[in-house]
Design a protein around this motif. Structure first.
Motif, PDB file in Angstrom:
ATOM      1  N   LYS B 452      50.697  34.962  59.087  1.00 55.70           N
ATOM      2  CA  LYS B 452      49.330  35.455  58.878  1.00 55.70           C
ATOM      3  C   LYS B 452      48.983  35.357  57.400  1.00 55.70           C
ATOM      4  CE  LYS B 452      49.099  38.370  62.879  1.00 55.70           C
ATOM      5  NZ  LYS B 452      49.268  39.668  63.459  1.00 55.70           N
ATOM      6  N   PHE B 453      47.816  34.800  57.124  1.00 56.35           N
ATOM      7  CA  PHE B 453      47.453  34.625  55.712  1.00 56.35           C
ATOM      8  C   PHE B 453      45.969  34.902  55.480  1.00 56.35           C
ATOM      9  CE2 PHE B 453      44.932  30.709  55.481  1.00 56.35           C
ATOM     10  CZ  PHE B 453      45.129  30.179  56.755  1.00 56.35           C
ATOM     11  N   ASP B 454      45.656  35.117  54.234  1.00 53.93           N
ATOM     12  CA  ASP B 454      44.267  35.232  53.786  1.00 53.93           C
ATOM     13  C   ASP B 454      44.240  34.762  52.328  1.00 53.93           C
ATOM     14  OD1 ASP B 454      41.587  35.729  53.710  1.00 53.93           O
ATOM     15  OD2 ASP B 454      41.719  37.858  54.202  1.00 53.93           O
ATOM     16  N   PHE B 455      43.087  34.866  51.689  1.00 53.60           N
ATOM     17  CA  PHE B 455      42.983  34.441  50.289  1.00 53.60           C
ATOM     18  C   PHE B 455      42.634  35.642  49.407  1.00 53.60           C
ATOM     19  CE2 PHE B 455      42.470  30.675  52.782  1.00 53.60           C
ATOM     20  CZ  PHE B 455      43.106  29.689  52.039  1.00 53.60           C
ATOM     21  N   THR B 456      43.137  35.631  48.178  1.00 55.26           N
ATOM     22  CA  THR B 456      42.842  36.715  47.237  1.00 55.26           C
ATOM     23  C   THR B 456      42.716  36.158  45.823  1.00 55.26           C
ATOM     24  OG1 THR B 456      43.548  38.897  46.453  1.00 55.26           O
ATOM     25  CG2 THR B 456      45.289  37.298  46.806  1.00 55.26           C
ATOM     26  N   TRP B 457      41.899  36.830  44.996  1.00 52.65           N
ATOM     27  CA  TRP B 457      41.683  36.350  43.630  1.00 52.65           C
ATOM     28  C   TRP B 457      42.829  36.777  42.713  1.00 52.65           C
ATOM     29  CZ3 TRP B 457      38.349  32.735  42.213  1.00 52.65           C
ATOM     30  CH2 TRP B 457      37.294  32.447  43.087  1.00 52.65           C
ATOM     31  N   THR B 458      43.240  35.842  41.881  1.00 53.66           N
ATOM     32  CA  THR B 458      44.315  36.113  40.913  1.00 53.66           C
ATOM     33  C   THR B 458      43.868  35.672  39.521  1.00 53.66           C
ATOM     34  OG1 THR B 458      45.324  33.936  41.161  1.00 53.66           O
ATOM     35  CG2 THR B 458      46.095  35.650  42.665  1.00 53.66           C
ATOM     36  N   ASP B 459      44.539  36.186  38.509  1.00 55.06           N
ATOM     37  CA  ASP B 459      44.226  35.831  37.110  1.00 55.06           C
ATOM     38  C   ASP B 459      45.471  35.297  36.416  1.00 55.06           C
ATOM     39  OD1 ASP B 459      42.562  38.447  37.843  1.00 55.06           O
ATOM     40  OD2 ASP B 459      41.406  37.244  36.424  1.00 55.06           O
ATOM     41  N   SER B 460      45.253  34.353  35.526  1.00 58.81           N
ATOM     42  CA  SER B 460      46.361  33.904  34.677  1.00 58.81           C
ATOM     43  C   SER B 460      45.826  33.580  33.286  1.00 58.81           C
ATOM     44  CB  SER B 460      47.057  32.678  35.270  1.00 58.81           C
ATOM     45  OG  SER B 460      46.214  31.550  35.195  1.00 58.81           O
ATOM     46  N   TRP B 461      46.732  33.605  32.317  1.00 53.64           N
ATOM     47  CA  TRP B 461      46.353  33.299  30.930  1.00 53.64           C
ATOM     48  C   TRP B 461      47.323  32.275  30.354  1.00 53.64           C
ATOM     49  CZ3 TRP B 461      45.632  38.027  33.122  1.00 53.64           C
ATOM     50  CH2 TRP B 461      44.363  38.595  33.007  1.00 53.64           C
ATOM     51  N   TYR B 462      46.810  31.417  29.535  1.00 52.25           N
ATOM     52  CA  TYR B 462      47.665  30.419  28.873  1.00 52.25           C
ATOM     53  C   TYR B 462      47.456  30.469  27.372  1.00 52.25           C
ATOM     54  CZ  TYR B 462      49.039  28.803  33.370  1.00 52.25           C
ATOM     55  OH  TYR B 462      49.597  28.780  34.627  1.00 52.25           O
ATOM     56  N   PRO B 463      48.538  30.449  26.612  1.00 51.42           N
ATOM     57  CA  PRO B 463      48.380  30.557  25.155  1.00 51.42           C
ATOM     58  C   PRO B 463      47.650  29.351  24.572  1.00 51.42           C
ATOM     59  CG  PRO B 463      50.671  30.152  25.756  1.00 51.42           C
ATOM     60  CD  PRO B 463      49.926  30.297  27.027  1.00 51.42           C
ATOM     61  N   THR B 464      46.991  29.588  23.476  1.00 47.54           N
ATOM     62  CA  THR B 464      46.200  28.543  22.820  1.00 47.54           C
ATOM     63  C   THR B 464      46.781  28.325  21.443  1.00 47.54           C
ATOM     64  OG1 THR B 464      44.268  29.305  23.992  1.00 47.54           O
ATOM     65  CG2 THR B 464      43.871  27.988  22.021  1.00 47.54           C
ATOM     66  N   THR B 465      47.265  27.130  21.189  1.00 49.24           N
ATOM     67  CA  THR B 465      47.893  26.940  19.894  1.00 49.24           C
ATOM     68  C   THR B 465      47.686  25.543  19.333  1.00 49.24           C
ATOM     69  OG1 THR B 465      49.903  27.674  18.746  1.00 49.24           O
ATOM     70  CG2 THR B 465      50.231  26.235  20.621  1.00 49.24           C
ATOM     71  N   HIS B 466      47.140  24.639  20.173  1.00 49.00           N
ATOM     72  CA  HIS B 466      46.826  23.286  19.694  1.00 49.00           C
ATOM     73  C   HIS B 466      45.326  23.211  19.393  1.00 49.00           C
ATOM     74  CE1 HIS B 466      50.275  23.125  22.517  1.00 49.00           C
ATOM     75  NE2 HIS B 466      50.818  22.434  21.528  1.00 49.00           N
ATOM     76  N   MET B 467      44.920  22.062  18.896  1.00 51.58           N
ATOM     77  CA  MET B 467      43.512  21.832  18.546  1.00 51.58           C
ATOM     78  C   MET B 467      43.044  22.775  17.435  1.00 51.58           C
ATOM     79  SD  MET B 467      41.636  20.830  22.086  1.00 51.58           S
ATOM     80  CE  MET B 467      42.222  19.486  23.100  1.00 51.58           C
ATOM     81  N   VAL B 468      43.841  22.860  16.379  1.00 53.76           N
ATOM     82  CA  VAL B 468      43.475  23.672  15.211  1.00 53.76           C
ATOM     83  C   VAL B 468      42.404  22.919  14.424  1.00 53.76           C
ATOM     84  CG1 VAL B 468      44.318  24.657  13.052  1.00 53.76           C
ATOM     85  CG2 VAL B 468      45.726  24.764  15.105  1.00 53.76           C
ATOM     86  N   ARG B 469      41.277  23.590  14.203  1.00 60.01           N
ATOM     87  CA  ARG B 469      40.125  22.947  13.543  1.00 60.01           C
ATOM     88  C   ARG B 469      40.235  23.050  12.027  1.00 60.01           C
ATOM     89  NH1 ARG B 469      39.001  24.453  18.333  1.00 60.01           N
ATOM     90  NH2 ARG B 469      37.649  23.277  19.615  1.00 60.01           N
ATOM     91  N   PRO B 470      39.425  22.263  11.310  1.00 58.40           N
ATOM     92  CA  PRO B 470      39.389  22.386   9.850  1.00 58.40           C
ATOM     93  C   PRO B 470      38.966  23.795   9.438  1.00 58.40           C
ATOM     94  CG  PRO B 470      38.180  20.443  10.585  1.00 58.40           C
ATOM     95  CD  PRO B 470      38.500  21.224  11.810  1.00 58.40           C
ATOM     96  N   ALA B 471      39.383  24.189   8.249  1.00 57.44           N
ATOM     97  CA  ALA B 471      39.138  25.569   7.785  1.00 57.44           C
ATOM     98  C   ALA B 471      37.661  25.957   7.854  1.00 57.44           C
ATOM     99  CB  ALA B 471      39.664  25.715   6.364  1.00 57.44           C
ATOM    100  N   ASP B 472      36.774  24.997   7.592  1.00 54.93           N
ATOM    101  CA  ASP B 472      35.349  25.368   7.577  1.00 54.93           C
ATOM    102  C   ASP B 472      34.806  25.651   8.976  1.00 54.93           C
ATOM    103  OD1 ASP B 472      35.175  22.832   8.587  1.00 54.93           O
ATOM    104  OD2 ASP B 472      34.054  21.970   6.905  1.00 54.93           O
ATOM    105  N   GLN B 473      35.603  25.366   9.996  1.00 52.58           N
ATOM    106  CA  GLN B 473      35.155  25.694  11.362  1.00 52.58           C
ATOM    107  C   GLN B 473      35.788  26.992  11.873  1.00 52.58           C
ATOM    108  OE1 GLN B 473      35.405  22.669  14.407  1.00 52.58           O
ATOM    109  NE2 GLN B 473      35.020  21.058  12.923  1.00 52.58           N
TER     110      GLN B 473
END
Lengths: 114, 535
Positions: B452-473
């Motif tokens: 027996k199954f149903d669907f349910t909402w879940t949350d996840s988070w992923y760290p952000t560490t790439h795509m470092v912008r220039p200092a002025d941004q």
């Protein structure tokens, strides 16, 4: 009686002809088709007629029925360099069709994670 | 002008004043900050001796299998096998918690589970030729010409067996292409790593908001480190590698802890390098900004948004999967997005977003991860994974994360999330039969399914560490120090300008106004008095 025999013979002939055509459609060499198909894209790229070396459509871009319709009509306008496709002989077309059909979106081939 | 505007204006003025005072008093102290940068570091590719693999006879043979090819590599690279089998790229399992890992009970809220190797589509990214059933595929990380090697070996072998002239001609072409790829060997480049890591979650930019194919030849405006116009780093410049063990976060194990931090000034090959390895702990001209770095991760200000080029997946609804058109599965692509589907029969409905503002949370480098055997509690939020950290916790800083929501299947009797088998001929993507997919998927990871199954909402988070912008941004003060600023939802922290007490704010404003009035009155009085004296 003669008529029945004639009709039955005709029916057998038609059915067996259709079956052989159908069988042919699915017995092209998909491996050869794969490399012919990729070769077409590479040739188009080399000739400057395409922006990518890779084919613009992959087999899973269409369902089996859609590939079947495309090859029935011989409408190759969606491929890069359609004029080159008109120069392909029946055997090459059959091989390419076998490849695209084998890996179509609704084929039993395992779907990729995409 | 309303109360809010006055308050914002005063906040701005106060911050500017603080900044000016800080700069005036502290600039000299830190004016030589450039000297603290690590000197330009040499790239590995320039340090390592380049070997011309095309000269090796053993690589010129007609390989009949991937395993055969790897055995040829191992004749020279003798100790690699042992190293590789210890690495997480092979084990797909956490060293500190065996329940965690793609080859274990870890689940996510994208393609959910790799099913301990039964889900062949996931295993495309495993470094073995056939999962863990054979040899390592060295080419995955080291060939500088990516191709489908397994397919090439299989096809060339099959066509050679067919033996007709056309087949042999084609086989020879395939062999040539394969050979070129096999001998074009080097340290991993961004495309090697990106082939899997940019496609996490099932496609380009899907799982990570800071890792996608836009990083290949990226502009400096998007990533100062990876851009050929910037530092032109390879991935392993930061993900330092010793004996094929690659530094980086591994589930609940932090990428590095302060005790491991080492400046590149001390050691050009320091392991587990991070921002401060090059930039030092006090990289700014302004002391106040350096003080912020004690509680705010560098990424918080210097990665102002996720997915700046390609949209990333932010929401996924598995419950809508399985719809057909004319009895066939279909896809609907979203116009204007880079090959992003709004709906796929095999996966359900997707939401994609560009330039996403991250979630900000306390983070000490560790994550809590849910597994397929963990029970869910009705009515309680379900966090598939969640950064760990507290305001006063050791090593904790406020860091940015990509947030992802999914409506995914769960067992309504066992109250656990379900791991369906997706690819393979019996999987959901072929049969569109949830019951079968759950039965096979749960069996593959050794867990029960009640039916027996149903669907349910879940949350996840992923760290952000790439795509470092220039200092002025980078973010400016007002991005956080204003009402409903970026950090407004971060727990247990007082952000001047954002958080506050209404009455205290009114009192402060009145005090400022009274001060201005007092100064003005004092000035006016002195002016009048001086006139009188002169008169």
């Amino acid at each position: 009686m003669k008529k029945i025999v004639t009709i039955l013979s005709l029916l057998v002939f038609v059915v067996s002809t259709m079956a052989s055509v159908f069988a042919m459609e699915n017995t092209g060499n998909y491996r050869k088709g794969k490399y012919k198909y990729r070769g077409m894209a590479k040739a188009a790229f080399k000739a400057g007629k395409s922006e990518s070396k890779k084919p613009n459509l992959d087999p899973s871009s269409k369902t089996r029925a859609q590939w079947e319709r495309l090859f029935d009509k011989k409408d190759f306008s969606e491929f890069s360099c359609p004029e080159d496709w008109k120069k392909l002989d029946e055997k090459d077309l059959l091989n390419i069709y076998a490849y695209l059909y084998k890996y179509a979106a609704d084929s039993p081939t395992p779907a990729k994670c995409k | 002008m309303n109360f809010k505007s006055i308050k914002t204006a005063i906040t701005c003025l106060s911050l500017m004043a603080v900044a000016v005072v800080s700069m005036a008093s502290e600039h000299d102290e830190h004016s030589s900050h450039e000297a603290k940068y690590a000197p330009a570091t040499k790239k590995h590719s320039k340090i390592l001796a380049k070997v011309d693999h095309s000269q090796f006879k053993i690589l010129k043979q007609k390989f009949k299998s991937g395993d055969e090819l790897t055995k040829a590599c191992l004749t020279c690279h003798t100790n690699v096998n042992d190293d590789m089998h210890k690495s997480m790229h092979w084990t797909w399992q956490s060293k500190t918690n065996p329940d965690l890992g793609k080859d274990s009970l870890t689940i996510n809220n994208y393609c959910i589970s790799a099913g301990s190797g039964t889900d062949k589509a996931c295993y495309d990214c495993h470094i073995g030729w056939d999962g863990k059933n054979g040899e390592i595929n060295c080419l995955k990380c080291h060939s500088q010409t990516l191709m489908n090697w397994q397919e090439a070996i299989d096809d060339a072998t099959a066509m050679e067996e067919e033996g007709d002239e056309e087949s042999l001609e084609m086989a020879a072409e395939v062999r040539e292409e394969l050979h070129d790829s096999v001998v074009n060997i080097g340290a991993p480049n961004i495309e090697n790593c990106g082939d899997c890591h940019f496609n996490g979650g099932g496609g380009d930019a899907t799982k990570h908001g800071d890792l996608d194919t836009s990083l290949i030849n990226v502009s400096k405006e998007v990533d100062v480190h990876m851009s050929p116009d910037g530092q032109d780093f390879t991935c392993q410049r930061c993900h330092t590698t010793v004996d094929h063990q690659i530094a980086g976060r591994k589930y609940n194990d932090p990428a590095s802890l302060p005790k491991d931090h080492k400046s590149l000034i001390e050691d050009d090959h320091a392991s587990k390098i991070n921002c401060i390895s090059c930039h030092s702990e006090r990289p700014h001209d302004i002391k106040r900004l350096d003080d912020h770095a004690k509680t705010i991760a560098c990424q918080t200000c210097h990665i102002p948004s996720l997915a700046p080029i390609y949209a990333t997946n932010t929401k996924w609804d598995w419950s809508t999967a399985g719809k057909m058109k004319d009895g066939k599965p279909y896809k609907e692509y979203i116009k204007g997005l880079h090959h992003k589907a709004g709906y796929k029969s095999i996966k359900g409905t997707f939401t994609w977003k560009k330039d996403v503002i991250p979630d900000y949370m306390w983070y000490d480098g560790r994550f809590s991860n849910m597994t397929a055997k963990d029970k869910i509690v009705p009515g309680q939020p379900i966090y598939i994974n969640r950064p760990l950290g507290t305001p006063h916790g050791k090593n904790s800083k406020i860091a940015p994360f990509k947030h992802h929501r999914t409506n995914q299947p769960y067992d309504t009797v066992n109250m656990t999330l379900l791991a369906p088998l997706l690819s393979t001929p019996e999987g959901y993507w072929t049969k569109f039969d949830w019951q079968k997919a759950f039965t096979l998927g749960q069996k593959s990871i050794g867990l029960p399914y009640s039916g027996k199954f149903d669907f349910t909402w879940t949350d996840s988070w992923y760290p952000t560490t790439h795509m470092v912008r220039p200092a002025d941004q980078a973010l400016s003060c007002i991005d956080c120090h204003a009402k409903d600023g970026r950090l407004t939802n971060v727990s247990d922290v007082y952000i001047p300008g954002d958080h506050g007490n209404k009455y205290l704010d009114i009192f402060g404003i009145l005090l400022v106004l009274a001060t201005i009035l007092g100064v003005a009155l004092h000035g006016l009085m002195r002016f009048i008095m001086s006139k009188k004296r002169k008169g």
